[in-house]
Design a protein around this motif. Structure first.
Motif, PDB file in Angstrom:
ATOM      1  N   ALA A 386       0.854  -1.190   0.000  1.00 40.62           N
ATOM      2  CA  ALA A 386       0.000   0.000   0.000  1.00 40.62           C
ATOM      3  C   ALA A 386       0.885   1.233   0.000  1.00 40.62           C
ATOM      4  O   ALA A 386       2.037   1.198   0.446  1.00 40.62           O
ATOM      5  CB  ALA A 386      -0.924   0.004   1.216  1.00 40.62           C
ATOM      6  N   HIS A 387       0.356   2.323  -0.524  1.00 36.83           N
ATOM      7  CA  HIS A 387       1.037   3.619  -0.515  1.00 36.83           C
ATOM      8  C   HIS A 387       0.063   4.612   0.100  1.00 36.83           C
ATOM      9  O   HIS A 387      -1.113   4.645  -0.256  1.00 36.83           O
ATOM     10  CB  HIS A 387       1.405   4.032  -1.944  1.00 36.83           C
ATOM     11  N   ASP A 388       0.530   5.411   1.017  1.00 40.08           N
ATOM     12  CA  ASP A 388      -0.363   6.286   1.770  1.00 40.08           C
ATOM     13  C   ASP A 388      -1.148   7.267   0.904  1.00 40.08           C
ATOM     14  O   ASP A 388      -2.180   7.772   1.333  1.00 40.08           O
ATOM     15  CB  ASP A 388       0.433   7.073   2.821  1.00 40.08           C
ATOM     16  N   LYS A 389      -0.675   7.533  -0.319  1.00 43.33           N
ATOM     17  CA  LYS A 389      -1.337   8.528  -1.162  1.00 43.33           C
ATOM     18  C   LYS A 389      -2.008   7.935  -2.393  1.00 43.33           C
ATOM     19  O   LYS A 389      -2.543   8.680  -3.223  1.00 43.33           O
ATOM     20  CB  LYS A 389      -0.322   9.591  -1.598  1.00 43.33           C
ATOM     21  N   VAL A 390      -1.987   6.619  -2.503  1.00 41.40           N
ATOM     22  CA  VAL A 390      -2.547   5.949  -3.683  1.00 41.40           C
ATOM     23  C   VAL A 390      -3.758   5.132  -3.248  1.00 41.40           C
ATOM     24  O   VAL A 390      -3.681   4.381  -2.269  1.00 41.40           O
ATOM     25  CB  VAL A 390      -1.486   5.056  -4.359  1.00 41.40           C
ATOM     26  N   PHE A 392      -5.427   2.369  -3.590  1.00 38.16           N
ATOM     27  CA  PHE A 392      -5.706   0.933  -3.660  1.00 38.16           C
ATOM     28  C   PHE A 392      -4.636   0.148  -2.918  1.00 38.16           C
ATOM     29  O   PHE A 392      -3.549   0.660  -2.604  1.00 38.16           O
ATOM     30  CB  PHE A 392      -5.832   0.447  -5.110  1.00 38.16           C
ATOM     31  N   VAL A 393      -4.969  -1.107  -2.635  1.00 34.57           N
ATOM     32  CA  VAL A 393      -4.080  -2.037  -1.926  1.00 34.57           C
ATOM     33  C   VAL A 393      -3.910  -3.279  -2.791  1.00 34.57           C
ATOM     34  O   VAL A 393      -4.881  -3.788  -3.361  1.00 34.57           O
ATOM     35  CB  VAL A 393      -4.673  -2.425  -0.555  1.00 34.57           C
ATOM     36  N   TRP A 394      -2.677  -3.766  -2.898  1.00 35.77           N
ATOM     37  CA  TRP A 394      -2.378  -5.019  -3.603  1.00 35.77           C
ATOM     38  C   TRP A 394      -2.122  -6.086  -2.537  1.00 35.77           C
ATOM     39  O   TRP A 394      -1.133  -6.041  -1.823  1.00 35.77           O
ATOM     40  CB  TRP A 394      -1.177  -4.851  -4.515  1.00 35.77           C
ATOM     41  N   LEU A 395      -3.059  -7.020  -2.423  1.00 30.62           N
ATOM     42  CA  LEU A 395      -3.045  -8.013  -1.358  1.00 30.62           C
ATOM     43  C   LEU A 395      -2.597  -9.360  -1.900  1.00 30.62           C
ATOM     44  O   LEU A 395      -3.194  -9.887  -2.848  1.00 30.62           O
ATOM     45  CB  LEU A 395      -4.441  -8.132  -0.745  1.00 30.62           C
ATOM     46  N   THR A 396      -1.551  -9.926  -1.328  1.00 27.96           N
ATOM     47  CA  THR A 396      -1.102 -11.271  -1.685  1.00 27.96           C
ATOM     48  C   THR A 396      -1.851 -12.273  -0.821  1.00 27.96           C
ATOM     49  O   THR A 396      -1.801 -12.216   0.411  1.00 27.96           O
ATOM     50  CB  THR A 396       0.415 -11.423  -1.470  1.00 27.96           C
ATOM     51  N   LEU A 397      -2.562 -13.181  -1.475  1.00 30.46           N
ATOM     52  CA  LEU A 397      -3.427 -14.107  -0.746  1.00 30.46           C
ATOM     53  C   LEU A 397      -2.638 -15.259  -0.136  1.00 30.46           C
ATOM     54  O   LEU A 397      -1.760 -15.828  -0.792  1.00 30.46           O
ATOM     55  CB  LEU A 397      -4.490 -14.674  -1.688  1.00 30.46           C
ATOM     56  N   PRO A 398      -2.948 -15.625   1.083  1.00 32.81           N
ATOM     57  CA  PRO A 398      -2.290 -16.788   1.694  1.00 32.81           C
ATOM     58  C   PRO A 398      -2.830 -18.081   1.080  1.00 32.81           C
ATOM     59  O   PRO A 398      -3.966 -18.139   0.605  1.00 32.81           O
ATOM     60  CB  PRO A 398      -2.662 -16.669   3.170  1.00 32.81           C
ATOM     61  N   ASP A 399      -2.011 -19.111   1.106  1.00 32.72           N
ATOM     62  CA  ASP A 399      -2.432 -20.434   0.645  1.00 32.72           C
ATOM     63  C   ASP A 399      -3.598 -20.927   1.523  1.00 32.72           C
ATOM     64  O   ASP A 399      -3.586 -20.700   2.732  1.00 32.72           O
ATOM     65  CB  ASP A 399      -1.238 -21.390   0.764  1.00 32.72           C
ATOM     66  N   PRO A 400      -4.641 -21.535   0.967  1.00 27.64           N
ATOM     67  CA  PRO A 400      -4.777 -21.990  -0.418  1.00 27.64           C
ATOM     68  C   PRO A 400      -5.680 -21.112  -1.278  1.00 27.64           C
ATOM     69  O   PRO A 400      -6.204 -21.573  -2.285  1.00 27.64           O
ATOM     70  CB  PRO A 400      -5.422 -23.364  -0.222  1.00 27.64           C
ATOM     71  N   TRP A 401      -5.877 -19.836  -0.893  1.00 28.32           N
ATOM     72  CA  TRP A 401      -6.788 -18.987  -1.648  1.00 28.32           C
ATOM     73  C   TRP A 401      -6.298 -18.789  -3.078  1.00 28.32           C
ATOM     74  O   TRP A 401      -5.106 -18.560  -3.327  1.00 28.32           O
ATOM     75  CB  TRP A 401      -6.911 -17.621  -0.993  1.00 28.32           C
ATOM     76  N   LEU A 402      -7.228 -18.826  -4.035  1.00 25.08           N
ATOM     77  CA  LEU A 402      -6.981 -18.447  -5.418  1.00 25.08           C
ATOM     78  C   LEU A 402      -7.617 -17.076  -5.647  1.00 25.08           C
ATOM     79  O   LEU A 402      -8.623 -16.725  -5.024  1.00 25.08           O
ATOM     80  CB  LEU A 402      -7.583 -19.460  -6.388  1.00 25.08           C
ATOM     81  N   SER A 403      -7.050 -16.309  -6.547  1.00 26.08           N
ATOM     82  CA  SER A 403      -7.493 -14.943  -6.756  1.00 26.08           C
ATOM     83  C   SER A 403      -8.978 -14.864  -7.124  1.00 26.08           C
ATOM     84  O   SER A 403      -9.746 -14.107  -6.519  1.00 26.08           O
ATOM     85  CB  SER A 403      -6.653 -14.293  -7.863  1.00 26.08           C
ATOM     86  N   GLY A 404      -9.389 -15.662  -8.108  1.00 25.58           N
ATOM     87  CA  GLY A 404     -10.787 -15.620  -8.532  1.00 25.58           C
ATOM     88  C   GLY A 404     -11.746 -16.097  -7.462  1.00 25.58           C
ATOM     89  O   GLY A 404     -12.850 -15.558  -7.297  1.00 25.58           O
ATOM     90  N   THR A 405     -11.339 -17.120  -6.705  1.00 25.24           N
ATOM     91  CA  THR A 405     -12.183 -17.647  -5.641  1.00 25.24           C
ATOM     92  C   THR A 405     -12.363 -16.612  -4.530  1.00 25.24           C
ATOM     93  O   THR A 405     -13.461 -16.434  -3.993  1.00 25.24           O
ATOM     94  CB  THR A 405     -11.566 -18.931  -5.057  1.00 25.24           C
ATOM     95  N   PHE A 406     -11.285 -15.919  -4.200  1.00 19.82           N
ATOM     96  CA  PHE A 406     -11.377 -14.903  -3.155  1.00 19.82           C
ATOM     97  C   PHE A 406     -12.270 -13.744  -3.602  1.00 19.82           C
ATOM     98  O   PHE A 406     -13.070 -13.221  -2.808  1.00 19.82           O
ATOM     99  CB  PHE A 406      -9.982 -14.385  -2.798  1.00 19.82           C
TER     100      PHE A 406
END
Length: 470
Positions: A386-390, A392-406
């Motif tokens: 995350a950036h304090d002035k931007v 949005f947040v880019w979140l890395t999912l923990p195993d076993p989550w898949l991006s589409g499923t989350f």
């Protein structure tokens, strides 16, 4: 088909273009009938003394014109041109993206990053009213002349760090997306490759595909685009252009170091590649790294606008380009969009030149920072950027989550976010197991608290706490 060869004795432009035009002409004349199979690319290339790649590009142009269809292993066939026989196919998923065209009602919109509502409509209303009173004739007609203040506003808005573009390098546009697409349309031709990172603002690659440009993917790492892989792609596919977001990249938030920017500029110069620098999010930051344009000013186009920092609905945008490109891009922008409406261009210029746009940006950044602080506190312990002035947040999912499923799990809990597929510029084997969520669109901070709490709860419970019976 037998005993048929295209007539390439007339016409202008590159060989693949003349070949496509000749085939189209023969289709129109009935020399080539609907349903006919065009010669295999290798055979036709031999017959006309061209490369297989040239014939392939010509066939691709014909597909874009809706004249032929083809599949690997089956060949290329001429389509019927009778309106009653034409079947309209839905837009491919990779062209439409993964977002809802019309979002479900009652959802928290964490899938947008437009400027937050800090009551900028009050200022915009005043500027709109004054513009209408001052320029009633211009509003009632098409825009034929661009006043100098429109260019001065763009030069002021795009200035950052040591980058200070001159007004005579500016093109006013209907937002940053339109700016980039005008540059692509003006400076490349159908069949040309445009280079993109695997994950990026993919609506540019999709839009470029709709006008016949091809995508070449360049690898990135945690520090951003890899200059060595960029050089490999240049040597193999010879892209005419590369699209980059060097500062606060969307969606990964990586920022290229000065050394990487210098290396990218060197490669671009060696292989004659035009650089598109999207500084839309960079404009929100105080990052001191010189813009890419400072390393390669003769081949860099800088694009930016007001959508993330002032108001997305006013469609304010500009690009700065080498003077030799300016007229072509202005014409392309008019052809692609229908032209700049006086009302919007004048309002945007007044917002910038009066200093009101900068004031609104300061308030937007303050609101974004408060919301990012909520996200940081709520997601403590999980991996994210995350950036304090931007916004949005880019979140890395923990195993076993898949991006589409989350993403689907969040949807079922009333929160719209973006999975990584939304940002894939093309078919990619790269898997990041990441999702992006924005914090600027919900009206109130309490909505941010509620939405991020949903995300945290799903992360804590893991896949065992989620199932779909739909």
């Amino acid at each position: 088909m037998t005993n048929w060869l295209p007539d390439l004795s007339s016409g202008s432009g590159p060989l693949y273009q003349r070949l496509a035009d000749s085939i189209e002409s023969d289709i129109d004349k009935g020399v080539i009938n609907a349903g006919a199979k065009l010669p295999p690319q290798r055979d036709l290339a031999y017959d006309i003394g061209a490369t297989v790649g040239t014939v392939g590009r010509a066939y691709q142009v014909l597909r874009e014109r809706g004249l032929v269809s083809g599949e690997v292993g089956r060949g290329t066939y001429v389509l019927s041109q009778h309106t009653s026989d034409v079947k309209t196919e839905p837009m491919a998923r990779d062209e439409a993206g993964t977002r809802y065209m019309d979002a479900p009602r009652g959802m928290l919109r964490f899938d947008s990053t437009a400027a937050p509502d800090i009551d900028q409509s009050t200022v915009v209303t005043e500027v709109l009213t004054r513009t209408a009173l001052d320029h009633p004739h211009e509003i009632s007609s098409y825009t034929r002349d661009f006043p100098e203040r429109w260019f001065e506003a763009g030069a002021r808005w795009l200035s950052r760090n040591s980058f200070r573009p001159n007004a005579d390098t500016m093109v006013p546009t209907l937002g940053t997306h339109a700016a980039v697409m005008a540059a692509i349309a003006a400076l490349t031709t159908p069949g040309d490759y445009i280079a993109f990172e695997h994950l990026t603002y993919s609506q540019i690659s999709r839009s470029a595909g709709l006008i016949g440009r091809r995508t070449a993917l360049v690898a990135s790492d945690k520090d951003g685009l890899d200059p060595e892989d960029f050089e490999r792609v240049c040597a193999q596919k010879h892209p005419k252009m590369i699209f980059l977001m060097p500062t606060a990249q969307n969606p990964t938030l990586s920022t290229l170091s000065a050394a990487r920017r210098e290396a990218i500029a060197r490669v671009a110069r060696e292989y004659n590649v035009i650089l598109i620098e999207d500084d839309l999010y960079g404009n929100l930051t105080d990052d001191p790294t010189p813009l890419l344009a400072e390393y390669a000013p003769e081949r860099t186009i800088v694009a930016g606008g007001l959508s993330k920092s002032v108001a997305a609905g006013v469609r304010g945008g500009w690009l700065s380009c080498p003077p030799a490109y300016r007229h072509r891009i202005r014409v392309a922008h008019k052809m692609m969009t229908g032209g700049m409406p006086f009302l919007l261009a004048e309002v945007n210029a007044r917002l910038v030149l009066s200093g009101q746009a900068s004031d609104i940006r300061k308030h937007c950044i303050a609101e974004i920072s408060a919301r990012i602080a909520i996200a940081r506190e709520t997601l403590a312990g999980f991996e994210f950027k995350a950036h304090d002035k931007v916004p949005f947040v880019w979140l890395t999912l923990p195993d076993p989550w898949l991006s589409g499923t989350f993403k689907h799990a969040c949807l079922e809990h009333g929160v719209l976010i973006d999975d990584e597929d939304e940002f894939k510029a093309g078919r990619s084997e790269q898997v990041s197991h990441g999702v992006r969520f924005g914090v600027s669109q919900p009206r109130h901070r309490k909505d941010i608290t509620q939405g991020v709490a949903v995300i945290r709860r799903l992360l804590d419970e893991g896949r065992a706490g989620y199932d779909s019976f739909s």
